[in-house]
Scaffold this active site. Sequence first.
Site, PDB file in Angstrom:
ATOM      1  N   THR A   1       0.675  -1.190   0.002  1.00 32.11           N
ATOM      2  CA  THR A   1       0.088  -0.078  -0.103  1.00 32.11           C
ATOM      3  C   THR A   1       0.709   1.110  -0.115  1.00 32.11           C
ATOM      4  O   THR A   1       1.949   1.303   0.519  1.00 32.11           O
ATOM      5  CB  THR A   1      -0.891  -0.064   1.189  1.00 32.11           C
ATOM      6  N   ASP A   2       0.273   2.319  -0.379  1.00 27.55           N
ATOM      7  CA  ASP A   2       1.021   3.813  -0.428  1.00 27.55           C
ATOM      8  C   ASP A   2       1.393   4.152   0.994  1.00 27.55           C
ATOM      9  O   ASP A   2       2.257   5.024   1.305  1.00 27.55           O
ATOM     10  CB  ASP A   2       0.328   4.629  -1.372  1.00 27.55           C
ATOM     11  N   GLU A   3       0.361   3.546   1.862  1.00 27.21           N
ATOM     12  CA  GLU A   3       0.632   3.890   3.207  1.00 27.21           C
ATOM     13  C   GLU A   3       1.859   3.543   4.110  1.00 27.21           C
ATOM     14  O   GLU A   3       2.385   4.079   4.742  1.00 27.21           O
ATOM     15  CB  GLU A   3      -0.573   3.518   4.172  1.00 27.21           C
TER      16      GLU A   3
ATOM     17  N   TYR B   1      -1.396  -0.679  11.115  1.00 24.22           N
ATOM     18  CA  TYR B   1      -1.783  -1.323   9.818  1.00 24.22           C
ATOM     19  C   TYR B   1      -0.487  -1.022   8.668  1.00 24.22           C
ATOM     20  O   TYR B   1      -0.168  -2.114   8.305  1.00 24.22           O
ATOM     21  CB  TYR B   1      -2.960  -0.541   9.367  1.00 24.22           C
TER      22      TYR B   1
ATOM     23  N   LYS C   1       1.792  -3.599   6.986  1.00 25.34           N
ATOM     24  CA  LYS C   1       1.883  -3.848   5.603  1.00 25.34           C
ATOM     25  C   LYS C   1       3.301  -3.645   5.021  1.00 25.34           C
ATOM     26  O   LYS C   1       4.047  -4.388   4.365  1.00 25.34           O
ATOM     27  CB  LYS C   1       1.160  -2.860   4.964  1.00 25.34           C
TER      28      LYS C   1
HETATM   29  N1  LIG Z   1      -8.311  -0.804  -0.188  1.00 26.80           N
HETATM   30  C1  LIG Z   1      -7.699   0.144  -0.693  1.00 26.80           C
HETATM   31  O1  LIG Z   1      -7.612   1.305  -0.884  1.00 26.80           O
HETATM   32  C2  LIG Z   1      -6.058  -0.396  -0.646  1.00 26.80           C
HETATM   33  C3  LIG Z   1      -5.080   0.184  -1.221  1.00 26.80           C
HETATM   34  C4  LIG Z   1      -3.929  -0.172  -1.153  1.00 26.80           C
HETATM   35  C5  LIG Z   1      -3.700  -1.454  -1.023  1.00 26.80           C
HETATM   36  N2  LIG Z   1      -4.384  -2.195  -0.587  1.00 26.80           N
HETATM   37  C6  LIG Z   1      -4.331  -3.639   0.012  1.00 26.80           C
HETATM   38  O2  LIG Z   1      -5.047  -4.432  -0.971  1.00 26.80           O
HETATM   39  C7  LIG Z   1      -5.414  -5.712  -0.477  1.00 26.80           C
HETATM   40  C8  LIG Z   1      -6.882  -5.882  -0.452  1.00 26.80           C
HETATM   41  O3  LIG Z   1      -7.605  -4.616   0.167  1.00 26.80           O
HETATM   42  P1  LIG Z   1      -9.129  -4.861   0.406  1.00 26.80           P
HETATM   43  O4  LIG Z   1      -9.569  -3.224   0.344  1.00 26.80           O
HETATM   44  O5  LIG Z   1      -9.829  -5.475  -0.905  1.00 26.80           O
HETATM   45  O6  LIG Z   1      -9.389  -5.304   1.635  1.00 26.80           O
HETATM   46  P2  LIG Z   1     -10.698  -6.264   2.068  1.00 26.80           P
HETATM   47  O7  LIG Z   1     -10.587  -6.000   3.850  1.00 26.80           O
HETATM   48  O8  LIG Z   1     -11.797  -5.794   1.492  1.00 26.80           O
HETATM   49  O9  LIG Z   1     -10.558  -7.515   1.929  1.00 26.80           O
HETATM   50  C9  LIG Z   1      -9.596  -8.644   2.800  1.00 26.80           C
HETATM   51  C10 LIG Z   1      -9.693 -10.000   2.377  1.00 26.80           C
HETATM   52  O10 LIG Z   1      -8.789 -10.643   2.921  1.00 26.80           O
HETATM   53  C11 LIG Z   1      -9.363 -11.659   3.764  1.00 26.80           C
HETATM   54  N3  LIG Z   1      -8.556 -12.008   4.793  1.00 26.80           N
HETATM   55  C12 LIG Z   1      -8.178 -11.504   6.043  1.00 26.80           C
HETATM   56  N4  LIG Z   1      -7.437 -12.055   6.781  1.00 26.80           N
HETATM   57  C13 LIG Z   1      -6.920 -13.249   6.101  1.00 26.80           C
HETATM   58  C14 LIG Z   1      -6.229 -14.421   6.534  1.00 26.80           C
HETATM   59  N5  LIG Z   1      -5.606 -14.486   7.617  1.00 26.80           N
HETATM   60  N6  LIG Z   1      -6.307 -15.566   5.627  1.00 26.80           N
HETATM   61  C15 LIG Z   1      -7.095 -15.449   4.303  1.00 26.80           C
HETATM   62  N7  LIG Z   1      -7.638 -14.304   4.032  1.00 26.80           N
HETATM   63  C16 LIG Z   1      -7.639 -13.430   4.752  1.00 26.80           C
HETATM   64  C17 LIG Z   1     -10.707 -11.393   4.210  1.00 26.80           C
HETATM   65  O11 LIG Z   1     -11.617 -12.266   4.481  1.00 26.80           O
HETATM   66  C18 LIG Z   1     -10.884 -10.355   2.902  1.00 26.80           C
HETATM   67  O12 LIG Z   1     -11.810 -11.266   1.972  1.00 26.80           O
HETATM   68  C19 LIG Z   1      -4.858  -5.554   0.969  1.00 26.80           C
HETATM   69  O13 LIG Z   1      -3.684  -6.261   1.136  1.00 26.80           O
HETATM   70  C20 LIG Z   1      -4.630  -4.050   1.378  1.00 26.80           C
HETATM   71  O14 LIG Z   1      -3.571  -3.891   1.944  1.00 26.80           O
HETATM   72  C21 LIG Z   1      -5.850  -1.641  -0.334  1.00 26.80           C
END
Ligand SMILES: NC(=O)c1ccc[n+]([C@@H]2O[C@H](COP(=O)([O-])OP(=O)(O)OC[C@H]3O[C@@H](n4cnc5c(N)ncnc54)[C@H](O)[C@@H]3O)[C@@H](O)[C@H]2O)c1
Length: 339
Positions: A129-131, A153, A157
């Site tokens: 993530t950019d964070e 968080y 990450k």
């Molecule tokens: N949402 C954003 O804006 C954003 C931006 C940059 C990066 N990300 C990264 O992208 C990825 C997805 O983000 P998102 O927004 O879709 O998240 P989300 O919270 O919607 O989905 C996360 C998924 O991971 C599953 N999960 C959690 N713990 C688990 C485990 N121990 N084993 C198996 N599955 C597990 C959850 O059940 C869920 O389906 C993450 O890694 C996040 O850090 C998100």
Amino acid sequence: MADVSRARFLVTGGAGFIGSHFVHDTLRRYPEARVTVLDKLTYAGNLDNLAELKGDSRFAFVRGDICDREIVRPLVGESDIVVNFAAETHVDRAIGDPGSFVQTDVYGAYILLEAAREAKTSRFLQISTDEVYGEILGDAANEEAPLLPRNPYSASKAGGDRLAYSYHATYGMPVIVTRCSNNYGPRQHPEKLVPLFVTNALDDAPLPVYGTGTNLRDWIHVRDHVSALHAIIETDGLDGHAFNIAGRNEKSVLEITGGILDALGKPRDLVRHVKDRPGHDRRYAIDDSKLRRMTGWKPAHPFESGLRETVLWYRENRDWWEKVKSGVFQDYYRKHYGL
Ligand SMILES: NC(=O)c1ccc[n+]([C@@H]2O[C@H](COP(=O)([O-])OP(=O)(O)OC[C@H]3O[C@@H](n4cnc5c(N)ncnc54)[C@H](O)[C@@H]3O)[C@@H](O)[C@H]2O)c1
């Protein structure tokens, strides 16, 4: 990497927001690919996000934890490409419960990487993530900028991000790390800013804005994030690289809030300023020119129409979010915002 279009993908966290978009897009792009989703179905995982794939012989779902070596090893062994989306993702929850973030976002990444090392997986994408850069008040961070995360968080990450890189540097594994900015789009869990505000506004409930609402983030449509990941997967010679992925749409929380209220024709007096998040980073800003130069990728969704279309999706899909917002979500919401 050999033929991506026939690859066997293992997508962890594929029942979540971005992971589910990635799964749908992968099967649309590559009709001969296979996708297995491994997801623990935490409060954030939602099988409704994958319902359209029921009965599709190219798709399989496994409920399980990425920290569980016994489940992970055979699944990684049967895959060509591993894409690790699985994570605890909500900064507010990390402040109250850092342990689950360290467990999934760092230890879980380690279990996957070990399995991929053993199986000699052809490609491993770690979704960071950019964070991880922490608060950026000056020039946008490029991939060489220091990682200075400031909450549990982003720190977790950053741990997964650098651990993944270490498997490239140490063992020569084909690892790529991506760092995207804030995503918006259909099917995002309504604890996150855009869906929370859209669904509250649809119910004429207050929109809880932290502090002054002047915090700045870059926003990208989830479909553009996914197309960037495919551009990376389709390009050879990127092993060991990290890539920023940005929409180049820097907006304050108040600007996003205004856009949502305008799209729904709702009044500004729904806005409620609430106590700020502890350690709230004022701004994230990333420079994604490396990605654009090395893959030719660019986003296809202009922010204004993308946000409007997203708002309408939540208006049209009340069934999807009402289920998610019922029960335990209400307890969390009341406790957290005091509204
Ligand atoms: N949402 C954003 O804006 C954003 C931006 C940059 C990066 N990300 C990264 O992208 C990825 C997805 O983000 P998102 O927004 O879709 O998240 P989300 O919270 O919607 O989905 C996360 C998924 O991971 C599953 N999960 C959690 N713990 C688990 C485990 N121990 N084993 C198996 N599955 C597990 C959850 O059940 C869920 O389906 C993450 O890694 C996040 O850090 C998100």
